[in-house]
Write an enzyme that holds these catalytic residues in place. Sequence first.
Site, PDB file in Angstrom:
ATOM      1  N   LYS A   1       4.430  -2.984  -6.527  1.00 22.18           N
ATOM      2  CA  LYS A   1       5.844  -2.756  -6.801  1.00 22.18           C
ATOM      3  C   LYS A   1       6.739  -3.195  -5.650  1.00 22.18           C
ATOM      4  O   LYS A   1       7.770  -3.795  -5.847  1.00 22.18           O
ATOM      5  CB  LYS A   1       6.038  -1.261  -7.078  1.00 22.18           C
ATOM      6  CG  LYS A   1       7.443  -0.863  -7.450  1.00 22.18           C
ATOM      7  CD  LYS A   1       7.791  -1.362  -8.821  1.00 22.18           C
ATOM      8  CE  LYS A   1       9.233  -1.059  -9.190  1.00 22.18           C
ATOM      9  NZ  LYS A   1       9.654  -1.901 -10.327  1.00 22.18           N
TER      10      LYS A   1
ATOM     11  N   GLU B   1       4.121 -11.679 -15.873  1.00 27.44           N
ATOM     12  CA  GLU B   1       3.576 -10.678 -14.956  1.00 27.44           C
ATOM     13  C   GLU B   1       2.785  -9.567 -15.647  1.00 27.44           C
ATOM     14  O   GLU B   1       1.847  -9.046 -15.074  1.00 27.44           O
ATOM     15  CB  GLU B   1       4.627 -10.133 -13.983  1.00 27.44           C
ATOM     16  CG  GLU B   1       5.693  -9.265 -14.549  1.00 27.44           C
ATOM     17  CD  GLU B   1       6.674  -8.783 -13.486  1.00 27.44           C
ATOM     18  OE1 GLU B   1       6.311  -8.671 -12.314  1.00 27.44           O
ATOM     19  OE2 GLU B   1       7.827  -8.502 -13.857  1.00 27.44           O
TER      20      GLU B   1
ATOM     21  N   TRP C   1      -3.299  -2.266  -1.497  1.00 24.67           N
ATOM     22  CA  TRP C   1      -3.071  -3.590  -2.075  1.00 24.67           C
ATOM     23  C   TRP C   1      -3.593  -4.548  -1.020  1.00 24.67           C
ATOM     24  O   TRP C   1      -3.013  -4.694   0.041  1.00 24.67           O
ATOM     25  CB  TRP C   1      -1.574  -3.813  -2.329  1.00 24.67           C
ATOM     26  CG  TRP C   1      -1.252  -5.087  -3.019  1.00 24.67           C
ATOM     27  CD1 TRP C   1      -1.176  -5.304  -4.376  1.00 24.67           C
ATOM     28  CD2 TRP C   1      -0.923  -6.345  -2.404  1.00 24.67           C
ATOM     29  NE1 TRP C   1      -0.849  -6.611  -4.625  1.00 24.67           N
ATOM     30  CE2 TRP C   1      -0.684  -7.270  -3.446  1.00 24.67           C
ATOM     31  CE3 TRP C   1      -0.809  -6.780  -1.086  1.00 24.67           C
ATOM     32  CZ2 TRP C   1      -0.339  -8.596  -3.203  1.00 24.67           C
ATOM     33  CZ3 TRP C   1      -0.467  -8.106  -0.849  1.00 24.67           C
ATOM     34  CH2 TRP C   1      -0.236  -8.996  -1.897  1.00 24.67           C
TER      35      TRP C   1
ATOM     36  N   GLU D   1      14.185 -14.538 -16.449  1.00 26.47           N
ATOM     37  CA  GLU D   1      13.706 -13.149 -16.377  1.00 26.47           C
ATOM     38  C   GLU D   1      12.740 -12.849 -17.525  1.00 26.47           C
ATOM     39  O   GLU D   1      11.711 -12.195 -17.318  1.00 26.47           O
ATOM     40  CB  GLU D   1      14.915 -12.201 -16.385  1.00 26.47           C
ATOM     41  CG  GLU D   1      14.619 -10.724 -16.413  1.00 26.47           C
ATOM     42  CD  GLU D   1      13.758 -10.223 -15.243  1.00 26.47           C
ATOM     43  OE1 GLU D   1      13.496 -10.972 -14.292  1.00 26.47           O
ATOM     44  OE2 GLU D   1      13.320  -9.061 -15.317  1.00 26.47           O
TER      45      GLU D   1
ATOM     46  N   LYS E   1       8.907 -11.636 -16.978  1.00 25.55           N
ATOM     47  CA  LYS E   1       8.378 -10.385 -17.567  1.00 25.55           C
ATOM     48  C   LYS E   1       7.100 -10.672 -18.340  1.00 25.55           C
ATOM     49  O   LYS E   1       6.131  -9.939 -18.249  1.00 25.55           O
ATOM     50  CB  LYS E   1       9.396  -9.737 -18.530  1.00 25.55           C
ATOM     51  CG  LYS E   1      10.568  -9.040 -17.930  1.00 25.55           C
ATOM     52  CD  LYS E   1      10.262  -7.722 -17.263  1.00 25.55           C
ATOM     53  CE  LYS E   1       9.941  -7.896 -15.818  1.00 25.55           C
ATOM     54  NZ  LYS E   1      10.968  -8.039 -14.871  1.00 25.55           N
TER      55      LYS E   1
ATOM     56  N   CYS F   1       0.817  -1.216   0.000  1.00 26.18           N
ATOM     57  CA  CYS F   1       0.000   0.000   0.000  1.00 26.18           C
ATOM     58  C   CYS F   1       0.858   1.276   0.000  1.00 26.18           C
ATOM     59  O   CYS F   1       1.995   1.267   0.461  1.00 26.18           O
ATOM     60  CB  CYS F   1      -0.880   0.036   1.239  1.00 26.18           C
ATOM     61  SG  CYS F   1      -1.760  -1.494   1.519  1.00 26.18           S
TER      62      CYS F   1
ATOM     63  N   HIS G   1      14.520 -32.931 -20.461  1.00 24.18           N
ATOM     64  CA  HIS G   1      14.143 -33.665 -19.246  1.00 24.18           C
ATOM     65  C   HIS G   1      12.705 -33.374 -18.831  1.00 24.18           C
ATOM     66  O   HIS G   1      12.361 -33.581 -17.673  1.00 24.18           O
ATOM     67  CB  HIS G   1      15.120 -33.336 -18.115  1.00 24.18           C
ATOM     68  CG  HIS G   1      16.524 -33.698 -18.463  1.00 24.18           C
ATOM     69  ND1 HIS G   1      16.999 -34.983 -18.381  1.00 24.18           N
ATOM     70  CD2 HIS G   1      17.536 -32.949 -18.936  1.00 24.18           C
ATOM     71  CE1 HIS G   1      18.266 -35.005 -18.778  1.00 24.18           C
ATOM     72  NE2 HIS G   1      18.612 -33.774 -19.121  1.00 24.18           N
TER      73      HIS G   1
ATOM     74  N   ASN H   1      -0.106   0.552   6.178  1.00 22.62           N
ATOM     75  CA  ASN H   1       0.523  -0.384   5.242  1.00 22.62           C
ATOM     76  C   ASN H   1       1.171  -1.464   6.092  1.00 22.62           C
ATOM     77  O   ASN H   1       1.905  -1.157   7.030  1.00 22.62           O
ATOM     78  CB  ASN H   1       1.578   0.371   4.413  1.00 22.62           C
ATOM     79  CG  ASN H   1       2.413  -0.578   3.571  1.00 22.62           C
ATOM     80  OD1 ASN H   1       2.011  -1.714   3.288  1.00 22.62           O
ATOM     81  ND2 ASN H   1       3.581  -0.104   3.154  1.00 22.62           N
ATOM     82  N   GLY H   2       0.893  -2.726   5.798  1.00 19.84           N
ATOM     83  CA  GLY H   2       1.473  -3.821   6.571  1.00 19.84           C
ATOM     84  C   GLY H   2       0.404  -4.811   6.974  1.00 19.84           C
ATOM     85  O   GLY H   2      -0.702  -4.796   6.428  1.00 19.84           O
TER      86      GLY H   2
ATOM     87  N   ARG I   1       2.338   1.160  -5.899  1.00 19.66           N
ATOM     88  CA  ARG I   1       2.498   0.302  -4.724  1.00 19.66           C
ATOM     89  C   ARG I   1       1.247  -0.522  -4.442  1.00 19.66           C
ATOM     90  O   ARG I   1       1.281  -1.452  -3.628  1.00 19.66           O
ATOM     91  CB  ARG I   1       2.800   1.167  -3.489  1.00 19.66           C
ATOM     92  CG  ARG I   1       4.065   1.977  -3.613  1.00 19.66           C
ATOM     93  CD  ARG I   1       4.268   2.787  -2.355  1.00 19.66           C
ATOM     94  NE  ARG I   1       4.593   1.925  -1.236  1.00 19.66           N
ATOM     95  CZ  ARG I   1       5.813   1.639  -0.827  1.00 19.66           C
ATOM     96  NH1 ARG I   1       6.832   2.167  -1.444  1.00 19.66           N
ATOM     97  NH2 ARG I   1       6.016   0.845   0.192  1.00 19.66           N
TER      98      ARG I   1
HETATM   99  O1  M6R Z   1      12.304  -4.363  -4.742  1.00 26.46           O
HETATM  100  P1  M6R Z   1      12.849  -5.728  -4.963  1.00 26.46           P
HETATM  101  O2  M6R Z   1      13.890  -5.758  -6.021  1.00 26.46           O
HETATM  102  O3  M6R Z   1      13.328  -6.372  -3.712  1.00 26.46           O
HETATM  103  O4  M6R Z   1      11.619  -6.564  -5.507  1.00 26.46           O
HETATM  104  C1  M6R Z   1      11.720  -7.939  -5.735  1.00 26.46           C
HETATM  105  C2  M6R Z   1      10.550  -8.437  -6.536  1.00 26.46           C
HETATM  106  O5  M6R Z   1       9.355  -8.208  -5.854  1.00 26.46           O
HETATM  107  C3  M6R Z   1      10.479  -7.783  -7.912  1.00 26.46           C
HETATM  108  O6  M6R Z   1      11.652  -7.943  -8.624  1.00 26.46           O
HETATM  109  C4  M6R Z   1       9.305  -8.383  -8.732  1.00 26.46           C
HETATM  110  O7  M6R Z   1       9.575  -9.709  -9.048  1.00 26.46           O
HETATM  111  C5  M6R Z   1       9.059  -7.542  -9.982  1.00 26.46           C
HETATM  112  N1  M6R Z   1       7.665  -7.355 -10.175  1.00 26.46           N
HETATM  113  C6  M6R Z   1       9.618  -8.151 -11.201  1.00 26.46           C
HETATM  114  O8  M6R Z   1       9.368  -7.420 -12.360  1.00 26.46           O
END
Ligand code: M6R
Length: 613
Positions: free
Chosen positions: A608, A493, A73, A486, A490, A2, A509, A99-100, A27
Amino acid sequence: MCGIVGYIGNKQAYPILINGLKRLEYRGYDSAGIAIFNGDLNVYKKQGKVQELVNFTKSKNTQGTIGIGHTRWATHGEPNDTNAHPHVSGNGRLTLIHNGIIENYALLKEALKKEGHTFQSETDTEVLVHLIEELQTRENLKIEEAVRVALSKVIGAYAIVVIDREDPDKLVAARKASPLVVGIGEDEFFVASDPTPIAEFTQKVVFLNDEEIAVVTRDGDLQIKSIENEIQNPFIQELDIKIEEMEKGDFEHYMLKEIYEQPKTVADCMRGRVNAAEGWIKVGGVDTCKDRIFNANRFIIAACGTSWHAGLIGEYLFEELARIPVEVEYASELRYRNPIINEKDVVIALSQSGETADTLAALEMAKSKGALCYGIVNNVGSSIARLTHAGSYIHAGPEIGVASTKAFTGQVTLLSMMAIHLGYERGTIPRSYYLQLLEELENIPNKIDRLLKNAQKQIEFIAGEIKDAPNALYLGRGYNFPIALEGALKLKEISYIHAEGYPAAEMKHGPIALIDENMPVIVIATNKSAYEKIVSNIQEVKARKGKVIAIVKEGDSIIREIADYTIEIPDTDEPLTPLLSVIPLQLLSYHIALMRGCNVDQPRNLAKSVTVE
Ligand code: M6R
């Protein structure tokens, strides 16, 4: 998670809160709300994006110079108007944003119900505001004292801001394991989850520490106390955030802007740290604890998500160039194991936000076992940056798109610099190779630039060809295996296509069973070593009618003959390949998501900064 913003001063709070929420929307974006005090306390909340709240409040009274805002969130309770923050105490006196997670909320709620409290929402946050009310009323406490006592009864993570309508010339804010920063302006204060809503008003900030409570008042007073009631000296820092870094500029999305910023952000990461002509490389953080780093038994890299993928590249880099054994750990697993860590270990935390709850907790655990903790972080002043013994910022500037792009290349650049530096100093790479790598590092920004210019059209075309596939497979070997992971992350997500990354040779495998004419297989095939092996892997996919999209070095005619589509990237030394090979995959997922009508910058269910575990 949040986003929180608060304001007290002489200006109208509403525009500051709304603009702040827009900046913080990355966020969390399932609902938003504000509370503004103007003789009376007006609270407005709406499910959906901040824009919904703006529409809703158009006809409302939003006057007032003190207020709080929240973008959510969801953790406890589905996203709807009632569960949105701010939450109001039963007697209507207190308003709170949070937040938390309050982990013992159920027990507290039961106890409060017995005292006659009734609840409107399903949230843990509403329990907290009722608890503060209960203590305030029962003991006749000032709001800051009621907050302090309430928080001593709470288990969990919180960043909160509270307004008391009976004591309306102050904001009370507190944090534990969720970030909170106080901005100090001229006769005004701001409170926020991160500096983005504050930076346009002031660059003077105080990052609160865990279990600290800040009180800011209309007459310019800032007081910080610990939860044990001890007065703390605020450590005031100057930020260096430029407004244009937080804007989209001419780009349609933050993600696209951040992809295109990479020639600059990679160069910024190296600025003042690498000089090929003079033959030196400096990584300040490493030099401050040179002995322990140079003589470490092993490195343990802890991270989550994209940062974990960067960490995996770190393993290849440190082992190949510096001959230091490396383990790469998901922070969420490391923290709950009973790992063997001691003072001969260096634990490197990689994090864009510097606030990821699991990464922070893993670091705390490693620190308690005596390891040297090193942070590679983007957000200046973040919790990880403050917790570690030493570290390096990647200087990528604010990353707003939820899908991480420029932070990834920043992390990989930093890890490459560290590995080259350590390799040379430890005598595990010869000077000639060291100088070659430095020169090549300096060439990377131009090569990214060239790649972005040359490959754009082809990538858009390929995106159109595969956008309707329900699944995709990403394959890579060596340094390109983490890039396969990666690339797959991408894609899933932001476009919601199921995708998996695999070491190319592992395909046989299991995943090979999935391959048919409907399966796009993205092969990152820029390797110099094991080139023939990756060519064989492509043949194996083609033999099963899979559609191959190959990322290749410029001029590769062999793979061009067999793959359905190729995307060329400039050649470089193998350890630096990931800095280039990831770029087309970022763009590919961007265009696919766009064509599928997905919200690129705010993909569903994601936030984020993952400040809850
Ligand atoms: O802020 P951080 O790098 O610690 O975040 C880690 C992950 O939450 C972050 O990389 C997440 O996987 C992204 N959405 C990837 O694009």
